[in-house]
Design a protein around this motif. Structure first.
Motif, PDB file in Angstrom:
ATOM      1  N   ALA A  60      59.634-123.940 -47.790  1.00  0.00           N
ATOM      2  CA  ALA A  60      59.585-123.221 -49.066  1.00  0.00           C
ATOM      3  C   ALA A  60      58.190-122.656 -49.260  1.00  0.00           C
ATOM      4  CB  ALA A  60      59.958-124.145 -50.223  1.00  0.00           C
ATOM      5  N   ASN A  61      58.026-121.366 -48.973  1.00  0.00           N
ATOM      6  CA  ASN A  61      56.761-120.697 -49.210  1.00  0.00           C
ATOM      7  C   ASN A  61      57.029-119.218 -49.469  1.00  0.00           C
ATOM      8  OD1 ASN A  61      56.586-119.257 -46.506  1.00  0.00           O
ATOM      9  ND2 ASN A  61      56.549-121.389 -45.793  1.00  0.00           N
ATOM     10  N   HIS A  62      56.022-118.534 -49.929  1.00  0.00           N
ATOM     11  CA  HIS A  62      56.214-117.147 -50.372  1.00  0.00           C
ATOM     12  C   HIS A  62      56.704-116.254 -49.235  1.00  0.00           C
ATOM     13  CE1 HIS A  62      55.614-113.499 -52.693  1.00  0.00           C
ATOM     14  NE2 HIS A  62      54.913-113.005 -51.689  1.00  0.00           N
ATOM     15  N   GLN A  63      56.089-116.383 -48.067  1.00  0.00           N
ATOM     16  CA  GLN A  63      56.453-115.496 -46.960  1.00  0.00           C
ATOM     17  C   GLN A  63      57.894-115.735 -46.514  1.00  0.00           C
ATOM     18  OE1 GLN A  63      53.819-113.797 -46.903  1.00  0.00           O
ATOM     19  NE2 GLN A  63      54.345-112.218 -45.414  1.00  0.00           N
ATOM     20  N   LEU A  64      58.324-116.988 -46.498  1.00  0.00           N
ATOM     21  CA  LEU A  64      59.705-117.310 -46.155  1.00  0.00           C
ATOM     22  C   LEU A  64      60.662-116.805 -47.226  1.00  0.00           C
ATOM     23  CD1 LEU A  64      61.655-118.757 -44.200  1.00  0.00           C
ATOM     24  CD2 LEU A  64      61.310-120.828 -45.559  1.00  0.00           C
ATOM     25  N   ASN A  65      60.257-116.910 -48.489  1.00  0.00           N
ATOM     26  CA  ASN A  65      61.100-116.409 -49.570  1.00  0.00           C
ATOM     27  C   ASN A  65      61.355-114.914 -49.437  1.00  0.00           C
ATOM     28  OD1 ASN A  65      61.232-118.952 -50.688  1.00  0.00           O
ATOM     29  ND2 ASN A  65      59.603-118.593 -52.194  1.00  0.00           N
ATOM     30  N   LEU A  66      60.348-114.185 -48.991  1.00  0.00           N
ATOM     31  CA  LEU A  66      60.529-112.743 -48.766  1.00  0.00           C
ATOM     32  C   LEU A  66      61.568-112.500 -47.674  1.00  0.00           C
ATOM     33  CD1 LEU A  66      56.837-111.430 -48.865  1.00  0.00           C
ATOM     34  CD2 LEU A  66      58.563-111.251 -50.666  1.00  0.00           C
ATOM     35  N   PHE A  67      61.502-113.287 -46.602  1.00  0.00           N
ATOM     36  CA  PHE A  67      62.430-113.155 -45.479  1.00  0.00           C
ATOM     37  C   PHE A  67      63.854-113.498 -45.901  1.00  0.00           C
ATOM     38  CE2 PHE A  67      64.350-114.916 -41.508  1.00  0.00           C
ATOM     39  CZ  PHE A  67      64.221-113.799 -40.700  1.00  0.00           C
ATOM     40  N   GLN A  68      64.002-114.457 -46.791  1.00  0.00           N
ATOM     41  CA  GLN A  68      65.317-114.918 -47.227  1.00  0.00           C
ATOM     42  C   GLN A  68      65.840-114.135 -48.432  1.00  0.00           C
ATOM     43  OE1 GLN A  68      64.341-119.048 -47.935  1.00  0.00           O
ATOM     44  NE2 GLN A  68      65.026-119.678 -45.890  1.00  0.00           N
ATOM     45  N   GLY A  69      64.969-113.392 -49.091  1.00  0.00           N
ATOM     46  CA  GLY A  69      65.334-112.734 -50.343  1.00  0.00           C
ATOM     47  C   GLY A  69      65.874-111.335 -50.143  1.00  0.00           C
ATOM     48  N   PHE A  70      67.149-111.214 -49.844  1.00  0.00           N
ATOM     49  CA  PHE A  70      67.769-109.908 -49.631  1.00  0.00           C
ATOM     50  C   PHE A  70      67.944-109.168 -50.959  1.00  0.00           C
ATOM     51  CE2 PHE A  70      69.576-112.586 -46.166  1.00  0.00           C
ATOM     52  CZ  PHE A  70      68.910-111.965 -45.119  1.00  0.00           C
ATOM     53  N   LEU A  71      67.893-107.838 -50.878  1.00  0.00           N
ATOM     54  CA  LEU A  71      68.135-107.004 -52.045  1.00  0.00           C
ATOM     55  C   LEU A  71      69.624-106.690 -52.081  1.00  0.00           C
ATOM     56  CD1 LEU A  71      66.701-105.571 -54.373  1.00  0.00           C
ATOM     57  CD2 LEU A  71      66.479-103.557 -52.903  1.00  0.00           C
ATOM     58  N   ALA A  72      70.341-107.336 -52.996  1.00  0.00           N
ATOM     59  CA  ALA A  72      71.794-107.189 -53.091  1.00  0.00           C
ATOM     60  C   ALA A  72      72.225-107.323 -54.540  1.00  0.00           C
ATOM     61  CB  ALA A  72      72.493-108.241 -52.231  1.00  0.00           C
ATOM     62  N   SER A 102      75.108-108.766 -55.523  1.00  0.00           N
ATOM     63  CA  SER A 102      75.940-109.947 -55.769  1.00  0.00           C
ATOM     64  C   SER A 102      75.796-110.927 -54.616  1.00  0.00           C
ATOM     65  CB  SER A 102      77.418-109.541 -55.905  1.00  0.00           C
ATOM     66  OG  SER A 102      77.910-109.040 -54.674  1.00  0.00           O
ATOM     67  N   GLY A 103      76.303-112.143 -54.836  1.00  0.00           N
ATOM     68  CA  GLY A 103      76.288-113.147 -53.780  1.00  0.00           C
ATOM     69  C   GLY A 103      77.134-112.721 -52.594  1.00  0.00           C
ATOM     70  N   ASP A 104      78.247-112.046 -52.852  1.00  0.00           N
ATOM     71  CA  ASP A 104      79.106-111.574 -51.761  1.00  0.00           C
ATOM     72  C   ASP A 104      78.378-110.546 -50.903  1.00  0.00           C
ATOM     73  OD1 ASP A 104      81.151-113.216 -52.574  1.00  0.00           O
ATOM     74  OD2 ASP A 104      82.227-111.657 -53.679  1.00  0.00           O
ATOM     75  N   GLU A 105      77.645-109.637 -51.542  1.00  0.00           N
ATOM     76  CA  GLU A 105      76.871-108.645 -50.786  1.00  0.00           C
ATOM     77  C   GLU A 105      75.787-109.330 -49.965  1.00  0.00           C
ATOM     78  OE1 GLU A 105      75.225-105.399 -52.904  1.00  0.00           O
ATOM     79  OE2 GLU A 105      77.145-104.703 -53.707  1.00  0.00           O
TER      80      GLU A 105
END
Length: 361
Positions: free
Chosen positions: A28-40, A42-45
């Motif tokens: 859990a860190n900022h750089q990983l959050n960026l990698f995991q944080g998709f622009l969508a 909805s949850g389905d998207e």
């Protein structure tokens, strides 16, 4: 590891170093959050999305089919290292693949290059790493990867239409962790610089008795340093992972990756051109065809597959001919669907937003 396209430097072989446990801060860190944080929206998207990695996903690292391997092996089961030249951002590089040596079902040790099956598993591991408490990014030790169970990996493969047995998955993970790849470039003085690492830089496995007792026991796979570098520098792009996993052919998956990484300004009236000669050189997936027309036909079919999967709306094929009407090249002019254009715009916005965020220490 520095960017091979700009300032190639040798990669350290991490597999001989003492195993470093994954600390909570790496999960859990900022750089990983960026990698995991998709622009969508909805949850389905979000479930449709994963990350394409530049330069790693431009390397022809899964280009030898199982049938070609069988023809290339010696009687003793050995494969030689294979050199595959390709171009990246106008610069010629060479991938040198050293095969893994693993036990086959009959107990004989055989050499394998990573191929289509291993490609699917790597993409699936990368998808799993986008989940909270699964992916990790550890800047102090310059590593990234995923914590996963074989059960979760197998279920995700099944969900995407690629059912594999547990022994097939384990063999593929062995091949990924035991195969090494050199990225060779020349510096300004003409000296060759080589960066070497395994496809999976380290694999931590669960012993068979523990795995039999609990198939949800977690393994650990450490990604190639170029993936870690991409997470660090935010040079990855979100893309429709589900579409890629639906591709029946490797060449279709490769072409889709090229569109994701290069057709970044996709627009309904702005065509994107690709040359057959470029596809053949940089994918290395067409080397096994005996006749050129067979290879061109395979590319034609792959483009049609991407059209059927909703990435392209128009495909125009123009043949370039020389003396005596000899075919010299084929130029493909492509237009996106509204869906693909929208996906690329979202990927662009996400990159802009991510680069505007403060970097984690």
């Amino acid at each position: 590891m520095a960017d091979m396209a700009d300032n190639p430097t040798p990669a350290k072989k991490l597999s001989r170093r003492k195993t470093v446990p994954v600390q909570p801060s790496a999960l859990a860190n900022h750089q990983l959050n960026l990698f995991q944080g998709f622009l969508a929206n909805s949850g389905d998207e979000r479930e449709l999305l994963s990350n394409a990695v530049d330069l790693w996903d431009n390397i022809p690292r899964y280009s030898v089919s199982r049938s070609r391997m069988n023809a290339m092996r010696t009687a003793e089961g050995f494969l030689e290292e294979i050199e595959l030249p390709f171009q990246y951002k106008g610069r010629m590089l060479t991938a040198v693949i050293h095969p893994a040596r693993v036990n086959s079902k009959d107990g004989k040790r055989l050499s394998y290059y990573p191929s289509a099956r291993e490609e699917l598993i790597e993409h699936t591991l990368r998808k799993l790493s986008a989940e909270q408490q699964a992916g990790f990014f550890d800047r102090p030790n310059f590593r990234s990867g995923v914590l996963f169970s074989l059960h979760a990996l197998r279920k995700e493969l099944e969900r995407q239409g690629h059912s594999l047995r547990y022994d097939e998955i384990i063999e593929a993970l062995d091949i990924l962790s035991l195969s090494t790849i050199d990225i060779v470039a020349s510096n300004a003085d003409g000296e060759e610089i080589c960066a070497r690492s395994s496809y999976l830089d380290r694999l931590t496995m669960i012993r068979r008795k523990d795995y039999d007792a609990d198939r949800n026991s977690r393994w650990s796979a450490q990604f190639h340093p170029l993936v870690t570098q991409s997470i660090d520098r935010v040079t990855y792009r979100q893309f429709n992972y589900q579409r890629m996993m639906k591709c029946r052919s490797q060449i279709a998956r490769w072409l889709l990756n090229q569109l994701v990484l290069k057709y970044t300004q996709a627009a309904m009236l702005t065509p994107f051109e690709m040359f057959y000669s470029t596809i053949k050189r940089d994918s290395a997936l067409l080397n096994g065809y005996r006749l050129e027309r067979q290879a061109i036909s395979a590319v034609d079919d792959a483009w049609q597959e991407l059209k059927n999967l909703g990435a392209l709306s128009v495909i125009t094929k123009n043949e370039r001919r020389g003396q005596r009407n000899k075919l010299e090249d084929v130029i493909y002019s492509l237009l996106p669907t509204y869906e693909f254009m929208t996906e690329q715009k979202a990927a662009n916005r996400r990159q802009v937003n991510s680069h505007g965020s403060p970097k984690a220490s």
